[in-house]
Each structure stands twice: as structure tokens, then as C-alpha cells.
Design a protein around this motif. Structure first.
Motif, PDB file in Angstrom:
ATOM      1  N   TRP A  31       0.872  -1.331   0.103  1.00  0.00           N
ATOM      2  CA  TRP A  31      -0.052   0.061   0.023  1.00  0.00           C
ATOM      3  C   TRP A  31       0.988   1.269   0.022  1.00  0.00           C
ATOM      4  O   TRP A  31       0.376   2.194  -0.468  1.00  0.00           O
ATOM      5  CB  TRP A  31      -0.934   0.110   1.049  1.00  0.00           C
ATOM      6  N   ASP A  32       2.076   1.222   0.543  1.00  0.00           N
ATOM      7  CA  ASP A  32       2.882   2.260   0.417  1.00  0.00           C
ATOM      8  C   ASP A  32       3.237   2.757  -0.899  1.00  0.00           C
ATOM      9  O   ASP A  32       3.393   3.757  -1.503  1.00  0.00           O
ATOM     10  CB  ASP A  32       3.988   2.168   1.248  1.00  0.00           C
ATOM     11  N   ARG A  33       3.565   1.410  -1.706  1.00  0.00           N
ATOM     12  CA  ARG A  33       3.646   1.685  -3.292  1.00  0.00           C
ATOM     13  C   ARG A  33       2.613   2.182  -3.794  1.00  0.00           C
ATOM     14  O   ARG A  33       2.836   2.939  -4.992  1.00  0.00           O
ATOM     15  CB  ARG A  33       4.189   0.298  -3.759  1.00  0.00           C
ATOM     16  N   VAL A  34       1.597   1.721  -3.577  1.00  0.00           N
ATOM     17  CA  VAL A  34       0.290   2.006  -4.250  1.00  0.00           C
ATOM     18  C   VAL A  34      -0.089   3.578  -3.838  1.00  0.00           C
ATOM     19  O   VAL A  34      -0.583   4.458  -4.891  1.00  0.00           O
ATOM     20  CB  VAL A  34      -1.164   1.333  -3.436  1.00  0.00           C
ATOM     21  N   ARG A  35       0.194   3.997  -2.907  1.00  0.00           N
ATOM     22  CA  ARG A  35      -0.011   5.639  -2.502  1.00  0.00           C
ATOM     23  C   ARG A  35       1.079   6.379  -3.216  1.00  0.00           C
ATOM     24  O   ARG A  35       0.662   7.293  -3.999  1.00  0.00           O
ATOM     25  CB  ARG A  35       0.091   5.921  -1.135  1.00  0.00           C
ATOM     26  N   SER A  36       2.189   5.983  -3.178  1.00  0.00           N
ATOM     27  CA  SER A  36       3.094   6.511  -4.085  1.00  0.00           C
ATOM     28  C   SER A  36       2.910   6.569  -5.981  1.00  0.00           C
ATOM     29  O   SER A  36       3.092   7.555  -6.504  1.00  0.00           O
ATOM     30  CB  SER A  36       4.506   5.921  -4.243  1.00  0.00           C
ATOM     31  N   PHE A  40       1.726   9.624  -8.415  1.00  0.00           N
ATOM     32  CA  PHE A  40       2.407  10.018  -9.654  1.00  0.00           C
ATOM     33  C   PHE A  40       1.632   9.750 -10.999  1.00  0.00           C
ATOM     34  O   PHE A  40       1.103  10.647 -11.713  1.00  0.00           O
ATOM     35  CB  PHE A  40       3.582   8.635  -9.659  1.00  0.00           C
ATOM     36  N   ALA A  41       0.902   8.668 -10.950  1.00  0.00           N
ATOM     37  CA  ALA A  41      -0.109   8.614 -11.890  1.00  0.00           C
ATOM     38  C   ALA A  41      -1.342   9.278 -11.999  1.00  0.00           C
ATOM     39  O   ALA A  41      -1.910   9.745 -13.240  1.00  0.00           O
ATOM     40  CB  ALA A  41      -0.524   7.087 -12.152  1.00  0.00           C
ATOM     41  N   LEU A  42      -2.068   9.301 -11.040  1.00  0.00           N
ATOM     42  CA  LEU A  42      -3.266  10.016 -10.872  1.00  0.00           C
ATOM     43  C   LEU A  42      -3.096  11.779 -10.600  1.00  0.00           C
ATOM     44  O   LEU A  42      -3.950  12.215 -11.365  1.00  0.00           O
ATOM     45  CB  LEU A  42      -4.282   9.495  -9.674  1.00  0.00           C
ATOM     46  N   GLY A  43      -1.782  11.927 -10.297  1.00  0.00           N
ATOM     47  CA  GLY A  43      -1.580  13.426 -10.441  1.00  0.00           C
ATOM     48  C   GLY A  43      -2.161  14.230  -9.348  1.00  0.00           C
ATOM     49  O   GLY A  43      -2.451  15.299  -9.365  1.00  0.00           O
ATOM     50  N   ILE A  44      -2.799  13.509  -8.254  1.00  0.00           N
ATOM     51  CA  ILE A  44      -3.400  14.317  -7.240  1.00  0.00           C
ATOM     52  C   ILE A  44      -2.706  13.699  -5.856  1.00  0.00           C
ATOM     53  O   ILE A  44      -2.774  12.604  -5.546  1.00  0.00           O
ATOM     54  CB  ILE A  44      -5.031  13.934  -7.249  1.00  0.00           C
ATOM     55  N   THR A  99      -5.537   4.224   1.795  1.00  0.00           N
ATOM     56  CA  THR A  99      -5.157   3.868   3.196  1.00  0.00           C
ATOM     57  C   THR A  99      -5.507   2.360   3.467  1.00  0.00           C
ATOM     58  O   THR A  99      -4.833   1.559   3.873  1.00  0.00           O
ATOM     59  CB  THR A  99      -5.714   4.609   4.205  1.00  0.00           C
ATOM     60  N   ASN A 100      -6.742   1.929   2.841  1.00  0.00           N
ATOM     61  CA  ASN A 100      -6.913   0.361   2.912  1.00  0.00           C
ATOM     62  C   ASN A 100      -8.141   0.185   2.349  1.00  0.00           C
ATOM     63  O   ASN A 100      -8.690   1.117   1.416  1.00  0.00           O
ATOM     64  CB  ASN A 100      -7.518   0.285   4.456  1.00  0.00           C
ATOM     65  N   THR A 101      -8.564  -0.976   2.262  1.00  0.00           N
ATOM     66  CA  THR A 101      -9.640  -1.370   0.941  1.00  0.00           C
ATOM     67  C   THR A 101     -11.035  -1.029   1.403  1.00  0.00           C
ATOM     68  O   THR A 101     -12.013  -1.050   0.597  1.00  0.00           O
ATOM     69  CB  THR A 101      -9.688  -2.975   0.635  1.00  0.00           C
ATOM     70  N   LEU A 102     -11.174  -0.379   2.503  1.00  0.00           N
ATOM     71  CA  LEU A 102     -12.634   0.097   2.877  1.00  0.00           C
ATOM     72  C   LEU A 102     -12.527   1.781   3.003  1.00  0.00           C
ATOM     73  O   LEU A 102     -13.371   2.338   3.613  1.00  0.00           O
ATOM     74  CB  LEU A 102     -12.924  -0.336   4.338  1.00  0.00           C
ATOM     75  N   PHE A 144      -0.697   3.837 -13.791  1.00  0.00           N
ATOM     76  CA  PHE A 144      -0.996   3.484 -12.390  1.00  0.00           C
ATOM     77  C   PHE A 144      -0.718   1.832 -12.139  1.00  0.00           C
ATOM     78  O   PHE A 144       0.146   1.516 -11.487  1.00  0.00           O
ATOM     79  CB  PHE A 144      -2.338   3.718 -11.848  1.00  0.00           C
ATOM     80  N   ALA A 145      -1.166   1.100 -13.116  1.00  0.00           N
ATOM     81  CA  ALA A 145      -1.257  -0.332 -13.085  1.00  0.00           C
ATOM     82  C   ALA A 145       0.341  -0.696 -13.342  1.00  0.00           C
ATOM     83  O   ALA A 145       0.765  -1.648 -12.584  1.00  0.00           O
ATOM     84  CB  ALA A 145      -2.157  -1.079 -14.220  1.00  0.00           C
ATOM     85  N   ASP A 146       1.027   0.043 -14.234  1.00  0.00           N
ATOM     86  CA  ASP A 146       2.396  -0.259 -14.568  1.00  0.00           C
ATOM     87  C   ASP A 146       3.294  -0.116 -13.416  1.00  0.00           C
ATOM     88  O   ASP A 146       4.267  -0.763 -12.902  1.00  0.00           O
ATOM     89  CB  ASP A 146       2.996   0.625 -16.005  1.00  0.00           C
ATOM     90  N   CYS A 147       2.860   1.030 -12.828  1.00  0.00           N
ATOM     91  CA  CYS A 147       3.518   1.582 -11.397  1.00  0.00           C
ATOM     92  C   CYS A 147       3.717   0.714 -10.434  1.00  0.00           C
ATOM     93  O   CYS A 147       4.594   0.140  -9.736  1.00  0.00           O
ATOM     94  CB  CYS A 147       3.264   2.847 -11.152  1.00  0.00           C
ATOM     95  N   VAL A 148       2.360  -0.174 -10.141  1.00  0.00           N
ATOM     96  CA  VAL A 148       1.916  -0.701  -9.055  1.00  0.00           C
ATOM     97  C   VAL A 148       2.538  -2.310  -9.266  1.00  0.00           C
ATOM     98  O   VAL A 148       3.254  -2.654  -8.289  1.00  0.00           O
ATOM     99  CB  VAL A 148       0.644  -0.868  -8.842  1.00  0.00           C
ATOM    100  N   TYR A 149       2.332  -2.631 -10.433  1.00  0.00           N
ATOM    101  CA  TYR A 149       2.793  -4.033 -10.721  1.00  0.00           C
ATOM    102  C   TYR A 149       4.139  -4.177 -11.573  1.00  0.00           C
ATOM    103  O   TYR A 149       4.635  -5.404 -11.674  1.00  0.00           O
ATOM    104  CB  TYR A 149       1.743  -4.880 -11.539  1.00  0.00           C
ATOM    105  N   GLY A 150       4.646  -3.208 -11.973  1.00  0.00           N
ATOM    106  CA  GLY A 150       5.962  -3.174 -12.685  1.00  0.00           C
ATOM    107  C   GLY A 150       6.995  -3.442 -11.911  1.00  0.00           C
ATOM    108  O   GLY A 150       6.939  -3.397 -10.764  1.00  0.00           O
TER     109      GLY A 150
END
Length: 202
Positions: free
Chosen positions: A139-144, A148-152, A160-163, A195-201
Motif C-alpha cells: 500500500w505504500d507503493r500504491v499511494r506513491s 504519480f499516475a493520478l496526479g493528485i 489507506t485500506n480497502t474500505l 498506475f497499473a504499470d507503476c504498481v505491478y511493474g
């Protein structure tokens, strides 16, 4: 007799406090909104990402003068997310419009979050689906990656979590952030790809 009356009064007070706390708990539960029945299947989301990647590669291989109308192509590719985003958005609006939080918004803010464009619906669908379908991610990577990708930078708080989108406050916060963005079909498709490339790459 006084002891009996005191005992009855104490029992009534105790019982009413139990019911009051239960009703408060029930109210809190009602404020938590569950999206699980509104989600796409993971393979549907993955198929959209693959189609975006393939279209991106085709577009890069074509000369600029012969490029296909990528905006129209992306609109077609993103249809599952548009339809799903509309479903999620309608459910959110039904949950929040009667709340004090919504009524305290300005008219402009209310219109901004109730009248999302198709590209904004795609972004909403992707955010909600990703949160619920990603059990074992960093999730730290997801937030980063979101930053980056969403630009916000503010949207990182939604990851922060799935809920994270379960309460009225976070639903309104998410819709306000998304409602201010106009990316177009190509822009939102590239955002999803990045975003997908950043998270899973690697």
C-alpha cells in the motif's frame, strides 16, 4: 419501596442507555457503504488494462498523420468502467444526498459531484475496483503510484485500506477530487495504464 423504585429507575436508565448505544452503533454501520456487489470481475478490469496497452502500442507504431481516432477508441475500450462507474456513482449519490455533509456543500460543489463526466466515472470505477480487488499489494507503493499516475497528492488518502471509501465523508471527498478533473478518454486511459504499470511493474 424507595429501594424498589430506585431499582426500577436504574433499570430503565440502564436499558435506555443500552438501546441508545445500540442504535448509535447501527447508525454507524448504516454509514459504512459496501461496494462489493457493484464491482467488476478482476478479469474485466485486467482486460481493459490490456486493451489500453495494446492500443497504446498500436498508436505509437503509427505515423502521426495516420493515427486512428484514439479518443473514440479509448471511449469504446473504457465502456465497462464507464458503466460500472455510473453504477457506483448512483449508489454513492443515493447514500450521501440526504446527509448533513452533502447539504453543507455549496451548490457548485453539489453539482460537481452529482454530474460526473464519463471519464470521471471511469476514474471512480477504477479507484473503487482496485481498492476492493487488491488484497496483497504494497500500500505504500500504491499511494506513491497514485500520486504519480493520478496526479493528485490528496487522492493518496483514499488508498489507506480497502474500505477507505466506506463513509459519507470519504465518498464526498473522493467525488470532489474526481469532479475537479477533466482528463478525457485518452488521459484517463493513460492514467490507468501508468498506475497499473507503476504498481505491478518491476
Amino acid at each position: 419501596m424507595k429501594k424498589v423504585i430506585s431499582g426500577i429507575i436504574a433499570t430503565v436508565i440502564l436499558t435506555s442507555s443500552i438501546f441508545t448505544s445500540c442504535s448509535k452503533e447501527e447508525e454507524q454501520v448504516k454509514q459504512e457503504f459496501n461496494y462489493s456487489k457493484l464491482l467488476l470481475k478482476p478479469e474485466q478490469t485486467n482486460a481493459v488494462i490490456v486493451d489500453i496497452e495494446n492500443s497504446k502500442k498500436r498508436s505509437e507504431n503509427l505515423k502521426s498523420t495516420n493515427r486512428i481516432n484514439t479518443e473514440n477508441e479509448m471511449q469504446v475500450i473504457l465502456q465497462p468502467l464507464i458503466a460500472n462507474g455510473e453504477l457506483i456513482h448512483n449508489a454513492m449519490i443515493n447514500e450521501i444526498t440526504a446527509t448533513d455533509e452533502f447539504q453543507n456543500l455549496t451548490l457548485a460543489e453539489q453539482q460537481e459531484i452529482t454530474n460526473l463526466t464519463e471519464d470521471q466515472l471511469v476514474e471512480l470505477s477504477f479507484i473503487v475496483n482496485f481498492q476492493y480487488q487488491s488484497d496483497s499489494v504494497d500500500w505504500d507503493r500504491v499511494r506513491s503510484c497514485a500520486s504519480f499516475a493520478l496526479g493528485i497528492s490528496g487522492i493518496r488518502s483514499l488508498y489507506t485500506n480497502t474500505l477507505a471509501l466506506g463513509t459519507v465523508e470519504t465518498m464526498i471527498g473522493a467525488l470532489k477530487l474526481i469532479g475537479k478533473r477533466y482528463l478525457g478518454y485518452v488521459g484517463v486511459a493513460l492514467m490507468i495504464y501508468d498506475f497499473a504499470d507503476c504498481v505491478y511493474g518491476d
